[in-house]
Scaffold this motif. Sequence first.
Motif, PDB file in Angstrom:
ATOM      1  N   ARG A 236       0.838  -1.204   0.000  1.00 12.07           N
ATOM      2  CA  ARG A 236       0.000   0.000   0.000  1.00 12.07           C
ATOM      3  C   ARG A 236       0.876   1.258   0.000  1.00 12.07           C
ATOM      4  NH1 ARG A 236      -5.637   1.099   1.528  1.00 12.07           N
ATOM      5  NH2 ARG A 236      -5.763   3.326   1.862  1.00 12.07           N
ATOM      6  N   PHE A 237       1.977   1.224   0.730  1.00  8.13           N
ATOM      7  CA  PHE A 237       2.893   2.356   0.752  1.00  8.13           C
ATOM      8  C   PHE A 237       3.410   2.666  -0.655  1.00  8.13           C
ATOM      9  CE2 PHE A 237       7.228   4.005   0.915  1.00  8.13           C
ATOM     10  CZ  PHE A 237       7.047   5.156   1.652  1.00  8.13           C
ATOM     11  N   VAL A 238       3.846   1.636  -1.346  1.00  5.29           N
ATOM     12  CA  VAL A 238       4.359   1.811  -2.712  1.00  5.29           C
ATOM     13  C   VAL A 238       3.256   2.366  -3.616  1.00  5.29           C
ATOM     14  CG1 VAL A 238       5.219   0.581  -4.742  1.00  5.29           C
ATOM     15  CG2 VAL A 238       6.182   0.103  -2.500  1.00  5.29           C
ATOM     16  N   ALA A 239       2.038   1.817  -3.491  1.00  5.46           N
ATOM     17  CA  ALA A 239       0.919   2.284  -4.317  1.00  5.46           C
ATOM     18  C   ALA A 239       0.590   3.749  -4.032  1.00  5.46           C
ATOM     19  CB  ALA A 239      -0.306   1.409  -4.077  1.00  5.46           C
ATOM     20  N   GLU A 240       0.572   4.138  -2.755  1.00  2.00           N
ATOM     21  CA  GLU A 240       0.283   5.534  -2.419  1.00  2.00           C
ATOM     22  C   GLU A 240       1.371   6.465  -2.937  1.00  2.00           C
ATOM     23  OE1 GLU A 240      -0.337   5.660   1.794  1.00  2.00           O
ATOM     24  OE2 GLU A 240      -2.429   5.029   1.610  1.00  2.00           O
ATOM     25  N   GLN A 241       2.615   6.035  -2.826  1.00  2.00           N
ATOM     26  CA  GLN A 241       3.706   6.853  -3.353  1.00  2.00           C
ATOM     27  C   GLN A 241       3.518   7.095  -4.849  1.00  2.00           C
ATOM     28  OE1 GLN A 241       6.398   8.356  -1.712  1.00  2.00           O
ATOM     29  NE2 GLN A 241       5.201   7.810   0.078  1.00  2.00           N
ATOM     30  N   ALA A 242       3.172   6.038  -5.579  1.00  2.00           N
ATOM     31  CA  ALA A 242       3.022   6.145  -7.033  1.00  2.00           C
ATOM     32  C   ALA A 242       1.764   6.910  -7.432  1.00  2.00           C
ATOM     33  CB  ALA A 242       2.993   4.749  -7.651  1.00  2.00           C
ATOM     34  N   GLN A 243       0.655   6.673  -6.747  1.00  2.00           N
ATOM     35  CA  GLN A 243      -0.628   7.244  -7.157  1.00  2.00           C
ATOM     36  C   GLN A 243      -0.881   8.645  -6.617  1.00  2.00           C
ATOM     37  OE1 GLN A 243      -3.648   4.403  -6.080  1.00  2.00           O
ATOM     38  NE2 GLN A 243      -2.717   2.791  -7.279  1.00  2.00           N
TER      39      GLN A 243
ATOM     40  N   ALA B  91       3.617  11.079  -6.141  1.00  2.00           N
ATOM     41  CA  ALA B  91       4.412  11.315  -7.344  1.00  2.00           C
ATOM     42  C   ALA B  91       3.770  12.357  -8.258  1.00  2.00           C
ATOM     43  CB  ALA B  91       4.611  10.009  -8.105  1.00  2.00           C
ATOM     44  N   HIS B  92       2.512  12.739  -7.975  1.00  2.00           N
ATOM     45  CA  HIS B  92       1.784  13.604  -8.897  1.00  2.00           C
ATOM     46  C   HIS B  92       1.374  14.949  -8.318  1.00  2.00           C
ATOM     47  CE1 HIS B  92       1.589  10.293 -11.701  1.00  2.00           C
ATOM     48  NE2 HIS B  92       1.166   9.516 -10.716  1.00  2.00           N
ATOM     49  N   VAL B  93       1.658  15.193  -7.059  1.00  2.00           N
ATOM     50  CA  VAL B  93       1.229  16.447  -6.449  1.00  2.00           C
ATOM     51  C   VAL B  93       2.408  17.113  -5.740  1.00  2.00           C
ATOM     52  CG1 VAL B  93      -1.161  15.700  -6.131  1.00  2.00           C
ATOM     53  CG2 VAL B  93       0.486  15.304  -4.319  1.00  2.00           C
ATOM     54  N   PRO B  94       2.371  18.424  -5.612  1.00  2.00           N
ATOM     55  CA  PRO B  94       3.406  19.101  -4.833  1.00  2.00           C
ATOM     56  C   PRO B  94       3.325  18.659  -3.374  1.00  2.00           C
ATOM     57  CG  PRO B  94       2.136  20.664  -6.120  1.00  2.00           C
ATOM     58  CD  PRO B  94       1.436  19.352  -6.216  1.00  2.00           C
ATOM     59  N   ILE B  95       4.454  18.537  -2.729  1.00  2.00           N
ATOM     60  CA  ILE B  95       4.503  18.111  -1.340  1.00  2.00           C
ATOM     61  C   ILE B  95       5.164  19.209  -0.520  1.00  2.00           C
ATOM     62  CG2 ILE B  95       5.429  16.388   0.254  1.00  2.00           C
ATOM     63  CD1 ILE B  95       5.569  14.466  -2.145  1.00  2.00           C
ATOM     64  N   ALA B  96       4.495  19.617   0.549  1.00  2.00           N
ATOM     65  CA  ALA B  96       5.096  20.595   1.460  1.00  2.00           C
ATOM     66  C   ALA B  96       6.147  19.865   2.279  1.00  2.00           C
ATOM     67  CB  ALA B  96       4.032  21.190   2.366  1.00  2.00           C
TER      68      ALA B  96
END
Length: 103
Positions: free
Chosen positions: A39-46, A49-54
């Motif tokens: 799930r961690f890998v999936a959340e990282q990818a989905q 990886a696609h939004v800006p992160i503070a």
Amino acid sequence: MNAPTQGQLALAAMLARGGSPDGGAISHVDARVYTSPDRFVAEQAQIFAHVPIAIAPSALLPANNMAVPHDGFGKPLLRTGRRMSSSTSAATAAPAWSRDARW
């Protein structure tokens, strides 16, 4: 301080009468939702990886031309900072997250 909304007042009144906001139902979430490597890998990818992160508050970089590395999200990031002059228009300045170099 802001006054409570009508919805907040209604919720408080319901709880004061012994009511429950969810009808008393209890739900359970399997701990694997929070600990699963897949799930961690999936959340990282989905998501990440696609939004800006503070990754850091601007106060972490109090002076011009400062930088701080960060690798807490699975990708090496470099947060750089610069101060805008008072004559720089906020509408034309790049947002802070766009100055983060991903390498």
